[in-house]
Design a protein around this motif. Structure first.
Motif, PDB file in Angstrom:
ATOM      1  N   CYS A  84       2.840   9.175   1.672  1.00 25.30           N
ATOM      2  CA  CYS A  84       2.831   7.617   2.659  1.00 25.30           C
ATOM      3  C   CYS A  84       1.604   6.766   2.231  1.00 25.30           C
ATOM      4  O   CYS A  84       1.623   5.723   2.077  1.00 25.30           O
ATOM      5  CB  CYS A  84       3.401   8.067   4.054  1.00 25.30           C
ATOM      6  SG  CYS A  84       3.650   6.102   4.870  1.00 25.30           S
ATOM      7  N   GLU A  85       0.305   7.867   2.333  1.00 27.31           N
ATOM      8  CA  GLU A  85      -0.442   7.320   1.724  1.00 27.31           C
ATOM      9  C   GLU A  85      -0.719   6.747   1.066  1.00 27.31           C
ATOM     10  O   GLU A  85      -1.794   6.060   1.345  1.00 27.31           O
ATOM     11  CB  GLU A  85      -1.438   8.568   3.170  1.00 27.31           C
ATOM     12  CG  GLU A  85      -2.147   8.056   5.138  1.00 27.31           C
ATOM     13  CD  GLU A  85      -2.928   9.812   5.285  1.00 27.31           C
ATOM     14  OE1 GLU A  85      -3.042  10.346   4.248  1.00 27.31           O
ATOM     15  OE2 GLU A  85      -2.630   9.677   6.378  1.00 27.31           O
ATOM     16  N   ARG A  86      -0.365   7.222   0.502  1.00 26.71           N
ATOM     17  CA  ARG A  86      -0.700   7.202  -1.400  1.00 26.71           C
ATOM     18  C   ARG A  86      -0.192   6.080  -1.490  1.00 26.71           C
ATOM     19  O   ARG A  86      -0.266   5.181  -2.540  1.00 26.71           O
ATOM     20  CB  ARG A  86      -0.416   8.309  -2.404  1.00 26.71           C
ATOM     21  CG  ARG A  86      -1.220   9.937  -2.181  1.00 26.71           C
ATOM     22  CD  ARG A  86      -2.443   9.827  -1.878  1.00 26.71           C
ATOM     23  NE  ARG A  86      -3.574   9.363  -1.644  1.00 26.71           N
ATOM     24  CZ  ARG A  86      -3.634   8.823  -0.584  1.00 26.71           C
ATOM     25  NH1 ARG A  86      -3.653   9.942   0.195  1.00 26.71           N
ATOM     26  NH2 ARG A  86      -4.702   8.021   0.160  1.00 26.71           N
ATOM     27  N   HIS A  87       1.394   6.263  -1.530  1.00 30.73           N
ATOM     28  CA  HIS A  87       2.092   5.005  -1.343  1.00 30.73           C
ATOM     29  C   HIS A  87       1.755   3.118  -0.182  1.00 30.73           C
ATOM     30  O   HIS A  87       1.705   2.647  -1.511  1.00 30.73           O
ATOM     31  CB  HIS A  87       3.341   4.921  -0.603  1.00 30.73           C
ATOM     32  CG  HIS A  87       4.612   3.982  -1.054  1.00 30.73           C
ATOM     33  ND1 HIS A  87       6.121   4.127  -1.031  1.00 30.73           N
ATOM     34  CD2 HIS A  87       4.348   3.186  -2.117  1.00 30.73           C
ATOM     35  CE1 HIS A  87       6.323   3.213  -1.422  1.00 30.73           C
ATOM     36  NE2 HIS A  87       5.533   2.321  -1.872  1.00 30.73           N
ATOM     37  N   ASN A  88       0.938   3.558   0.880  1.00 33.52           N
ATOM     38  CA  ASN A  88      -0.216   2.907   0.990  1.00 33.52           C
ATOM     39  C   ASN A  88      -1.296   2.260   0.372  1.00 33.52           C
ATOM     40  O   ASN A  88      -1.194   1.068   0.174  1.00 33.52           O
ATOM     41  CB  ASN A  88       0.025   3.057   2.397  1.00 33.52           C
ATOM     42  CG  ASN A  88       1.326   2.899   3.300  1.00 33.52           C
ATOM     43  OD1 ASN A  88       2.105   1.982   3.536  1.00 33.52           O
ATOM     44  ND2 ASN A  88       0.515   3.606   4.739  1.00 33.52           N
ATOM     45  N   THR A  89      -2.001   3.160   0.068  1.00 33.61           N
ATOM     46  CA  THR A  89      -3.129   2.812  -1.256  1.00 33.61           C
ATOM     47  C   THR A  89      -2.354   1.597  -2.363  1.00 33.61           C
ATOM     48  O   THR A  89      -2.730   1.064  -2.578  1.00 33.61           O
ATOM     49  CB  THR A  89      -3.228   3.939  -1.911  1.00 33.61           C
ATOM     50  OG1 THR A  89      -4.067   4.536  -0.153  1.00 33.61           O
ATOM     51  CG2 THR A  89      -4.538   3.564  -2.531  1.00 33.61           C
ATOM     52  N   VAL A  90      -1.696   1.543  -2.567  1.00 34.38           N
ATOM     53  CA  VAL A  90      -0.364   1.049  -4.227  1.00 34.38           C
ATOM     54  C   VAL A  90      -0.104  -0.405  -4.038  1.00 34.38           C
ATOM     55  O   VAL A  90      -0.311  -1.108  -3.742  1.00 34.38           O
ATOM     56  CB  VAL A  90       0.274   2.129  -4.450  1.00 34.38           C
ATOM     57  CG1 VAL A  90       1.093   1.240  -5.714  1.00 34.38           C
ATOM     58  CG2 VAL A  90       0.138   3.256  -5.168  1.00 34.38           C
ATOM     59  N   ASN A  91       0.659  -0.314  -2.063  1.00 34.23           N
ATOM     60  CA  ASN A  91       0.856  -0.900  -1.416  1.00 34.23           C
ATOM     61  C   ASN A  91      -0.095  -1.886  -1.612  1.00 34.23           C
ATOM     62  O   ASN A  91      -0.186  -3.456  -2.219  1.00 34.23           O
ATOM     63  CB  ASN A  91       1.771  -1.167  -0.697  1.00 34.23           C
ATOM     64  CG  ASN A  91       2.760  -0.142  -0.592  1.00 34.23           C
ATOM     65  OD1 ASN A  91       3.609  -0.038  -0.970  1.00 34.23           O
ATOM     66  ND2 ASN A  91       2.953   0.392   0.842  1.00 34.23           N
ATOM     67  N   VAL A  92      -1.219  -2.059  -0.886  1.00 32.93           N
ATOM     68  CA  VAL A  92      -2.526  -2.923  -1.062  1.00 32.93           C
ATOM     69  C   VAL A  92      -2.194  -3.611  -1.545  1.00 32.93           C
ATOM     70  O   VAL A  92      -2.573  -4.600  -2.131  1.00 32.93           O
ATOM     71  CB  VAL A  92      -3.163  -2.113   0.319  1.00 32.93           C
ATOM     72  CG1 VAL A  92      -4.977  -2.873   0.267  1.00 32.93           C
ATOM     73  CG2 VAL A  92      -3.396  -1.624   1.668  1.00 32.93           C
ATOM     74  N   LYS A  93      -3.177  -2.083  -2.777  1.00 32.03           N
ATOM     75  CA  LYS A  93      -3.679  -2.795  -4.652  1.00 32.03           C
ATOM     76  C   LYS A  93      -2.658  -3.749  -4.702  1.00 32.03           C
ATOM     77  O   LYS A  93      -2.778  -5.400  -5.340  1.00 32.03           O
ATOM     78  CB  LYS A  93      -3.810  -2.180  -5.208  1.00 32.03           C
ATOM     79  CG  LYS A  93      -4.873  -1.313  -5.010  1.00 32.03           C
ATOM     80  CD  LYS A  93      -4.855  -0.025  -6.122  1.00 32.03           C
ATOM     81  CE  LYS A  93      -6.312   1.110  -5.643  1.00 32.03           C
ATOM     82  NZ  LYS A  93      -5.884   2.141  -6.617  1.00 32.03           N
ATOM     83  N   GLY A 125      -0.349  -6.488  -3.033  1.00 36.51           N
ATOM     84  CA  GLY A 125      -0.106  -7.612  -1.910  1.00 36.51           C
ATOM     85  C   GLY A 125       0.928  -7.026  -1.119  1.00 36.51           C
ATOM     86  O   GLY A 125       1.687  -8.271  -0.301  1.00 36.51           O
ATOM     87  N   LYS A 126       1.458  -5.541  -1.466  1.00 36.26           N
ATOM     88  CA  LYS A 126       2.050  -5.314  -0.396  1.00 36.26           C
ATOM     89  C   LYS A 126       2.258  -5.339   1.065  1.00 36.26           C
ATOM     90  O   LYS A 126       1.054  -4.138   1.078  1.00 36.26           O
ATOM     91  CB  LYS A 126       3.854  -4.863  -1.146  1.00 36.26           C
ATOM     92  CG  LYS A 126       3.738  -4.962  -2.579  1.00 36.26           C
ATOM     93  CD  LYS A 126       5.463  -4.118  -2.968  1.00 36.26           C
ATOM     94  CE  LYS A 126       5.968  -4.690  -4.538  1.00 36.26           C
ATOM     95  NZ  LYS A 126       6.504  -3.463  -5.347  1.00 36.26           N
ATOM     96  N   PRO A 127       3.008  -5.286   1.899  1.00 31.36           N
ATOM     97  CA  PRO A 127       2.727  -4.432   2.924  1.00 31.36           C
ATOM     98  C   PRO A 127       3.223  -3.080   2.967  1.00 31.36           C
ATOM     99  O   PRO A 127       3.454  -2.394   2.378  1.00 31.36           O
ATOM    100  CB  PRO A 127       3.923  -5.199   4.439  1.00 31.36           C
ATOM    101  CG  PRO A 127       5.108  -5.910   3.455  1.00 31.36           C
ATOM    102  CD  PRO A 127       4.442  -5.396   2.074  1.00 31.36           C
TER     103      PRO A 127
END
Length: 155
Positions: free
Chosen positions: A121-130, A132-134
């Protein structure tokens, strides 16, 4: 070895469909008679970057949520190997290279289901931030990928 022309061709898995379509050579357009359906994107086309990403994250999160709560040493080692091999062969090269760098800094945590699900989940959130996704609330990974939402909307 691919020719220079082949190297310059966009990879559908690396390009969203709209960008890819704009890069294609113009094709002869035919106008369908009123009683015939117009051309639409087929449902069985190769996945574009966004479709591939959504499908991949769905698979990976499901895999993490179904991972053993207490894996054996062998299962733990195999899962760590899986993510390293996965990062080498992901079809979108820029995405693969980015993921390889991320897991060098944050190696897979595979000692338990909870640890793996949170790490992913943290890896996915790293991608989401890059992108511009929530970001996703990692405390809800099993609700999203294993048990279904607590409001019963998945039942």
């Amino acid at each position: 070895m691919p020719s220079h022309e082949e190297e310059d061709k966009p990879c559908r898995a690396c390009t969203d469909f709209k960008t890819w379509a704009k890069q294609q050579k113009p094709k002869k357009i035919t106008i369908s008679p009123p009683n015939e359906p117009s051309l639409q994107k087929r449902k069985d086309c190769p996945l574009d970057k966004n479709e591939l990403g959504r499908s991949t994250w769905g698979f990976l999160h499901s895999m993490a949520s179904y991972y053993p709560e207490k894996p054996t040493t062998s299962q733990s080692q195999d899962m760590a190997k899986f993510f390293n091999i996965f990062a080498q062969f992901y079809p979108c090269e820029p995405c693969a290279l980015d993921f390889q760098e991320d897991i060098k800094k944050h190696p897979p945590k595979t000692k338990s289901r909870e640890e793996l699900a949170k790490w992913l989940c943290e890896r996915h959130n790293t991608v989401n931030v890059k992108l511009g996704k929530p970001v996703f609330d990692c405390s809800k990974v099993h609700e999203r990928w294993l048990d279904g939402w607590s409001d019963g909307s998945c039942d």
